[in-house]
Scaffold this motif. Structure first.
Motif: not given
Length: 300
Positions: A1-14
């Motif tokens: 399951m996708l986690r909100l925290d993981d999405l935030q890290v991905f976007v901020r890293t990009a």
């Protein structure tokens, strides 16, 4: 399951191009940030970044997924803000981008008044004459001049009849003489506006009643990429400006500036409230649009 925290890290890293920079901003360790990206890649079954010892960049799949991740985070934030709204007052945070002169001299006061109606509302304001990247900057609404040609965006008219006017201060006219024709502009110091698309040194007008288009090449000893500076120079008697009537409303009413050649019409400069998606046109945004329309109408 996708986690909100993981999405935030991905976007901020990009956005930052660095796991360590993203980790610092999010207040987590680089190891946790790296684990979040790896977990997201595992859930999606694809690589989001190409990693080397010195650099990190998005893959083609990562670039494609980035906009979906941004939109997912935006919708979640919008849902949070909707829940935060009280029964009688809207709450949450509204991110607004606006042009410099209008923003500083009119919109800030209007937004203060609007916030008094909705005391739970918070603002994050971006004031610049450069067009905001609404996706990258996660802007909810942008207040923009001009025709809005991007059909993918939602543009709501705020002051559709606004136009540009040619102005100078009484002091400038006393020192340099009156303007009788558009051709006279070539003999005067014209205060010009500059942005990435170049120096705006060709001013377009329309002779009434036939609205015959006339363009004049102007020159002067000052230019700026901030429209507020151009207005201030004009008020100080340093030259002639060609600007939005809304920007100049207070100066015209106070007599600090006066309109030149009123028989000549200026270019249209309609004001819009712009959203990226239909989902961003919330009841709060519609109330803000209506409030700004009322304020603009009072200046007409």
């Amino acid at each position: 399951m996708l986690r909100l925290d993981d999405l935030q890290v991905f976007v901020r890293t990009a956005d930052r191009g660095s796991l360590s920079a993203a980790a610092r901003e999010l207040g987590i360790s680089p190891a946790l940030a790296s684990a979040a990206v790896k977990r997201l890649e595992g859930e999606l079954g694809l690589r989001l970044f190409v990693r080397t010892t010195r650099s990190l960049s998005l893959t083609a799949e990562g670039t494609q997924y980035l906009e979906h991740a941004r939109e997912a985070l935006r919708l979640l934030r919008a849902g949070r803000d909707a829940l935060a709204a009280g029964k009688d007052s809207f709450g949450g945070t509204l991110k607004i981008a606006m042009p410099s002169d209008l923003g500083r001299n009119l919109l800030l006061g209007w937004l203060d008044a609007f916030q008094l109606r909705h005391p739970k509302l918070q603002y994050q304001l971006s004031v610049s004459d450069r067009l905001a990247d609404m996706v990258r900057q996660q802007v909810d609404v942008a207040i923009r001049y001009g025709e809005q040609d991007d059909s993918s965006q939602i543009a709501m008219p705020v002051a559709p009849a606004n136009d540009r006017v040619l102005v100078a201060s009484p002091d400038y006219l006393r020192e340099h003489g009156p303007i009788s024709t558009l051709a006279d502009l070539q003999q005067h110091n014209c205060l010009r506006f500059a942005l990435e698309d170049g120096l705006h040194d060709r001013w377009t007008f329309y002779r009434l009643p036939q609205r015959e288009q006339v363009s004049v090449q102007v020159s002067g000893n000052r230019s700026a990429d901030d429209a507020d500076l151009v207005r201030r120079w004009a008020v100080a008697g340093l030259g002639i400006a060609y600007k939005s009537r809304l920007d100049l409303s207070a100066d015209l009413a106070a007599g600090r500036l006066q309109i030149l050649l009123p028989e000549v019409a200026g270019e249209a400069a309609p004001l819009h409230l712009v959203c990226m998606h239909r989902a961003q046109v919330t009841p709060l945004v519609l109330q803000l649009r209506d409030f700004l329309r009322q304020q603009c109408a009072l200046l007409a």
